[in-house]
Design an enzyme around this catalytic site. Structure first.
Site, short mmCIF file in Angstrom:
data_model
loop_
_atom_site.label_atom_id
_atom_site.label_comp_id
_atom_site.label_asym_id
_atom_site.label_seq_id
_atom_site.Cartn_x
_atom_site.Cartn_y
_atom_site.Cartn_z
N ASP A 97 -3.21 -5.44 7.12
CA ASP A 97 -1.87 -5.83 7.56
C ASP A 97 -1.23 -6.58 6.39
OD1 ASP A 97 0.37 -6.99 8.62
OD2 ASP A 97 -0.64 -7.90 10.35
N TYR A 104 18.22 -3.13 7.15
CA TYR A 104 17.40 -2.41 6.17
C TYR A 104 18.00 -2.55 4.76
CZ TYR A 104 14.94 1.78 4.31
OH TYR A 104 14.17 2.67 3.59
N LEU A 155 -0.59 5.58 5.68
CA LEU A 155 -0.61 6.64 6.70
C LEU A 155 0.80 7.07 7.11
CD1 LEU A 155 -3.56 5.37 8.92
CD2 LEU A 155 -3.61 6.96 7.00
N ASP A 179 -3.66 0.67 5.63
CA ASP A 179 -2.56 0.70 6.61
C ASP A 179 -2.93 -0.27 7.72
OD1 ASP A 179 -0.18 3.04 7.10
OD2 ASP A 179 -0.72 1.86 8.87
N ILE A 180 -1.95 -0.66 8.50
CA ILE A 180 -2.24 -1.53 9.66
C ILE A 180 -2.95 -0.72 10.76
CG2 ILE A 180 -0.05 -1.14 10.88
CD1 ILE A 180 -0.02 -4.19 11.43
#
Ligand code: NAD
Length: 314
Positions: A51, A140, A10, A34-35
């Site tokens: 998840d 990141y 999503l 998706d979570i």
């Protein structure tokens, strides 16, 4: 025919990738996960809440749908990762590890994106080579370099067919970006249409690589269909379309909205991240090994972004 599970479906990339994959492979062959719960407006087709931190849940959904491919997109992006480094470490590496384990156990083909964030201040800035120094100074970036290596490891150690690209900043009009350093390059189009002015948090003269979403999606599909015998770099192909600074977006927008103005109010955290990334990257390995060539340049992307954003605002 491939049967594909997409994690983080999503998000900015997944929300468009799933539709594109369904056009090619059929709706029932693409399982979005998706979570977050799917909202009604976010489309039809198989969807499960997963998840990626829950390895058993991810495994059982992949097994339930008998998929042969996983596209792993769930992650925390650069600016958010700087704000929440611990969450970034857990999700970007723990989630990836879980996803790779499922790919190993179920013998899935596997895709996950790296980023230009995998480079750092000691990397050559211009025409950054495919193989070069990678000493990133962001959480990141640390996650992305480790992720590239982990995918290489699963290929060489276990024979998992892992593949990936280093995405530049992605520009799209469907789903807002998820908290990256190049988000300004999406916001600028909305602000141009609404207020005819934009205040950039990235300074004038800061060049970064960018790409319009249709090219980014084509890259995944082409790479996953590519002849494995030709892939040398495998998990971290440099790809790019445009190298641009904020004033380049402004100049392209002014061709359509002459009164548009750009000002600056620099955010030191995101500016520092941007300053540690390349100005432009060399994508010749992707071109030579699997024929990647972006279609959109700054002008064609800008024309389409302004049209689509205008359509959304009526
Ligand atoms: P995004 O932030 O827009 O979407 C991430 C999605 O993951 C969200 O829908 C979120 O709900 C979901 N998610 C978060 N935690 C989860 C969990 N524990 N389990 C399952 N799902 C979870 O991100 P995106 O822009 O679509 O990026 C996807 C991938 O592409 C990431 O690996 C990112 O680093 C990479 N990438 C993106 C860009 C870009 O400009 N968008 C550039 C380079 C690389």
């Amino acid at each position: 025919m491939k049967k594909i599970l997409v994690t983080g479906a999503l998000g900015q990339i997944g929300s468009e990738l799933v539709g594109k994959l369904r056009e090619i492979y059929g709706t029932s062959h693409v399982i979005g996960t998706d979570i977050r719960e799917l909202e009604e407006k976010e489309g039809e087709g198989p969807f499960e809440v997963v998840d990626v931190m829950d390895a058993d849940q991810l495994f059982s959904v992949a097994k339930k749908y008998n998929v042969d491919t996983m596209m792993h997109l769930a992650a925390l992006l650069s600016a958010k990762a700087e704000a929440f480094p611990r969450v970034a470490w857990d999700l970007n590496l723990g989630g990836l590890f879980n996803a790779l384990e499922v790919a190993r156990e179920l013998e899935l083909q596997f895709f996950t994106p790296s980023s230009i964030g995998a480079f750092g201040p000691s990397t050559p800035r211009d025409n950054t080579p495919q193989d070069t120094l990678q000493r990133p100074t962001t959480m990141y970036g640390v996650n992305k370099v480790a992720g590239e290596l982990l995918c290489d490891y699963y290929y060489s150690r276990f024979g998992v067919d892992t593949r990936g690209v280093r995405y530049p900043g992605l520009i799209s009009h469907v789903t807002p970006p998820g908290g990256g350093t190049t988000d300004y390059a999406v916001e600028i189009y909305y602000e141009a249409m609404i207020n005819k002015t934009y205040t950039s948090y990235i300074s004038e003269g800061t060049y970064m690589d960018m790409m319009y979403m249709p090219d980014a999606l084509d890259a995944i599909i082409q790479l996953m269909e590519a002849d494995p015998g030709k892939l040398i770099s495998r998990n971290a192909f440099n790809i790019t379309a445009i190298s641009a600074a904020p004033e380049d977006f402004a100049a392209a927008i002014q061709k359509h909205i002459p009164e548009f103005t750009l000002s600056y109010n620099v955010d030191p955290i995101r500016q520092e991240i941007a300053d540690s990334w390349p100005n432009s990257i060399d994508a010749s390995a992707a071109r030579d090994e699997w024929g990647f060539q972006a279609v959109y340049d700054m002008d064609t992307m800008t024309r389409e972004m302004l049209e689509k954003v205008a359509g959304k605002l009526v």
